[in-house]
Design an enzyme around this catalytic site. Structure first.
Site, PDB file in Angstrom:
ATOM      1  CB  SER A 191      -1.092   0.386   1.804  1.00 10.19           C
ATOM      2  OG  SER A 191      -1.697   1.424   1.518  1.00 10.19           O
ATOM      3  CB  SER A 192       0.319   4.627  -1.045  1.00 15.88           C
ATOM      4  OG  SER A 192      -0.429   4.944  -1.170  1.00 15.88           O
ATOM      5  CB  CYS A 193       0.198   3.802   4.017  1.00 16.65           C
ATOM      6  SG  CYS A 193      -0.187   2.159   4.178  1.00 16.65           S
TER       7      CYS A 193
ATOM      8  CE1 TYR B  36      -3.146  -2.763   5.527  1.00 19.32           C
ATOM      9  CE2 TYR B  36      -2.111  -1.283   4.612  1.00 19.32           C
ATOM     10  CZ  TYR B  36      -2.770  -2.701   4.585  1.00 19.32           C
ATOM     11  OH  TYR B  36      -2.893  -2.458   3.467  1.00 19.32           O
TER      12      TYR B  36
ATOM     13  CE  LYS C  26      -0.898  -4.793   3.443  1.00 16.77           C
ATOM     14  NZ  LYS C  26      -0.401  -6.284   2.473  1.00 16.77           N
TER      15      LYS C  26
ATOM     16  CG  HIS D 203     -10.093   2.559   2.289  1.00 17.89           C
ATOM     17  ND1 HIS D 203     -10.739   1.549   2.210  1.00 17.89           N
ATOM     18  CD2 HIS D 203      -8.863   3.442   2.394  1.00 17.89           C
ATOM     19  CE1 HIS D 203      -9.132   1.118   2.569  1.00 17.89           C
ATOM     20  NE2 HIS D 203      -8.101   1.361   3.235  1.00 17.89           N
TER      21      HIS D 203
HETATM   22  O1  GFB Z   1      -9.855   6.914   2.925  1.00 19.94           O
HETATM   23  P1  GFB Z   1      -9.009   7.164   4.146  1.00 19.94           P
HETATM   24  O2  GFB Z   1      -9.864   6.302   5.156  1.00 19.94           O
HETATM   25  O3  GFB Z   1      -7.455   6.900   4.054  1.00 19.94           O
HETATM   26  O4  GFB Z   1      -9.081   8.701   3.860  1.00 19.94           O
HETATM   27  P2  GFB Z   1      -6.393   7.003   4.277  1.00 19.94           P
HETATM   28  C1  GFB Z   1      -9.111   9.745   3.438  1.00 19.94           C
HETATM   29  C2  GFB Z   1      -8.804  10.882   3.629  1.00 19.94           C
HETATM   30  O5  GFB Z   1     -10.238  10.966   3.737  1.00 19.94           O
HETATM   31  C3  GFB Z   1      -8.589  10.873   5.028  1.00 19.94           C
HETATM   32  C4  GFB Z   1     -10.700  11.484   4.357  1.00 19.94           C
HETATM   33  O6  GFB Z   1      -7.572  12.729   5.400  1.00 19.94           O
HETATM   34  C5  GFB Z   1     -10.315  11.113   6.017  1.00 19.94           C
HETATM   35  O7  GFB Z   1     -10.314  11.584   7.167  1.00 19.94           O
HETATM   36  N1  GFB Z   1     -12.310  11.292   5.027  1.00 19.94           N
HETATM   37  C6  GFB Z   1     -13.607  12.257   4.619  1.00 19.94           C
HETATM   38  C7  GFB Z   1     -12.782  10.394   5.208  1.00 19.94           C
HETATM   39  N2  GFB Z   1     -15.044  11.510   5.152  1.00 19.94           N
HETATM   40  C8  GFB Z   1     -14.176   9.947   5.245  1.00 19.94           C
HETATM   41  C9  GFB Z   1     -15.098   8.867   5.350  1.00 19.94           C
HETATM   42  O8  GFB Z   1     -16.501   9.383   5.138  1.00 19.94           O
HETATM   43  N3  GFB Z   1     -14.617   7.778   6.027  1.00 19.94           N
HETATM   44  C10 GFB Z   1     -13.066   7.717   5.787  1.00 19.94           C
HETATM   45  N4  GFB Z   1     -13.138   6.661   5.986  1.00 19.94           N
HETATM   46  N5  GFB Z   1     -12.332   8.988   5.079  1.00 19.94           N
HETATM   47  C11 GFB Z   1      -5.965   4.518   4.825  1.00 19.94           C
HETATM   48  C12 GFB Z   1      -4.482   3.905   5.243  1.00 19.94           C
HETATM   49  O9  GFB Z   1      -5.663   5.473   4.234  1.00 19.94           O
HETATM   50  O10 GFB Z   1      -5.692   4.352   2.844  1.00 19.94           O
HETATM   51  C13 GFB Z   1      -3.774   2.938   5.911  1.00 19.94           C
HETATM   52  O11 GFB Z   1      -5.140   4.129   7.155  1.00 19.94           O
HETATM   53  C14 GFB Z   1      -4.283   1.834   3.795  1.00 19.94           C
HETATM   54  O12 GFB Z   1      -3.095   2.352   5.762  1.00 19.94           O
HETATM   55  C15 GFB Z   1      -5.305   3.035   2.838  1.00 19.94           C
HETATM   56  O13 GFB Z   1      -2.605   2.584   3.044  1.00 19.94           O
HETATM   57  C16 GFB Z   1      -5.297   2.742   0.962  1.00 19.94           C
HETATM   58  O14 GFB Z   1      -5.467   6.981   2.722  1.00 19.94           O
HETATM   59  O15 GFB Z   1      -5.977   8.041   4.910  1.00 19.94           O
END
Ligand code: GFB
Length: 314
Positions: A108-110, A137, A141, A180
């Site tokens: 993953s890109s993280c 995580y 990875k 996500h």
């Molecule tokens: O997709 P997401 O959960 O993952 O969140 P990450 C991306 C951004 O969207 C964050 C915002 O800045 C969240 O605060 N966001 C806005 C929301 N509204 C929402 C919502 O309703 N739900 C969610 N989930 N986010 C994960 C990593 O990071 O992505 C993992 O924790 C992994 O390790 C994965 O790499 C692909 O991109 O921040």
């Protein structure tokens, strides 16, 4: 890969694994094996060893993982490191012991440092500290990448690692606590429209930028790299283009046709400010994405409407 080769897709019920199976089927690969987690617990070393000994796969796509959005990563920190390390350790080692011809490990890109320069080049790995919300995580990875390289170095195993950007597509997770951002917002806008609500609450400021790739493009890239890449080190898979989360929210709002306001829950984390992949290595090898974000969101929304019929997203 030959059509007769036995291909094990670990994680076949997930968004990535199911896309890999669709892609393999499309090219006539039908000797594909998989197991549900109820039949084979990939965290159990003996069970994984027995499975490999019995099945002797030729190729392995390691797409089984404990995954989730920012809140799930930050909440279930122990499971994210334990489950992922166990799954990948067991599969990679069993692949070595049982003479698998080639294995692809998906990360993953993280894995890149929180404040790495953008776009993220493969060689920024391990140059600085990680984003705290997903450190467990990411550490798992990173261990997987290093394990593939160590087995290549010591035993000559053809194990490769690919790092997808943020993915979306069919079979995504729509649970609002663990999903996500893209599926979460699709659900929130859809339900708000159906229920005639006046606002949709998104998490954080909306300022972070993310890159999104449709999982069918990801599966196509994985298939391509399985056929064409045999080196140590990782390969980024993405589009090379990103959007601010607020822009994504506006796009989804438009696709869904919701007419209310977007508001922010600032108690939720923003996470990494930006995670844009440098995809020049992948493009040099010969692959480029084809599904635009707008088209991808529209097609996923069609699926969602049909599947959930505005009743249950669970
Ligand atoms: O997709 P997401 O959960 O993952 O969140 P990450 C991306 C951004 O969207 C964050 C915002 O800045 C969240 O605060 N966001 C806005 C929301 N509204 C929402 C919502 O309703 N739900 C969610 N989930 N986010 C994960 C990593 O990071 O992505 C993992 O924790 C992994 O390790 C994965 O790499 C692909 O991109 O921040």
């Amino acid at each position: 890969m030959n059509k007769e080769d036995k291909i094990y897709v670990a994680g076949h019920r997930g968004m990535v694994g199911s896309a890999l199976i669709r892609r393999l089927n499309r090219d006539g690969f039908h000797n594909i094996i998989f197991r549900r987690s109820a039949e084979l617990d990939l965290r159990n070393q003996k069970a994984v060893n027995d499975f490999f000994l019995t099945e002797k796969p030729d190729y392995v796509f390691l797409a089984a993982a404990k995954v989730g959005g920012i809140l799930a990563n930050n909440t279930y920190r122990a499971e994210f490191i334990y489950d992922n390390l166990m799954i990948q350790n067991n599969i990679i080692h069993a692949a070595h012991v049982n003479g698998v011809k080639k294995l692809m490990f998906l990360g993953s890109s993280c894995i890149y440092p929180k404040m790495a320069p953008q776009p993220l080049k493969e060689d920024y790995l391990l140059t600085d500290t990680l984003e705290p919300t997903n450190e467990p995580y990411a550490i798992a990875k990173i261990a997987g990448i290093k394990m593939c390289d160590a087995y290549r170095h010591q035993y000559g195993s053809n194990f490769i690692s690919v790092m997808p950007t943020n993915l979306y597509g069919p079979n995504d997770n729509y649970d609002l606590k663990t999903s996500h951002v893209l599926p979460a917002l699709l659900r929130k806008f859809h339900e708000a429209k159906e229920q005639g609500l006046s606002e949709v609450v998104m998490w954080g400021t909306g300022n972070p930028k993310r890159e999104f790739l449709h999982v069918d493009d990801l599966a196509d890239a994985c298939f391509f790299l399985m056929e064409n890449y045999d080196e140590e080190g990782l390969v980024n898979i993405g589009t090379g283009e990103d959007v601010a989360i607020i822009e994504l929210a506006r796009m989804i709002k438009e696709v869904v046709g919701f007419e209310g306001e977007i508001t922010h829950d600032l108690t939720k984390p923003d996470g990494t400010p930006r995670k844009l992949m440098d995809v020049s290595k992948l493009e040099k090898i010969g692959w480029k994405y084809s599904i635009s974000l707008k088209d991808g969101i529209s097609s996923v929304y069609e699926d969602v409407k049909e599947k959930f019929n505005s009743k249950s997203f669970a």
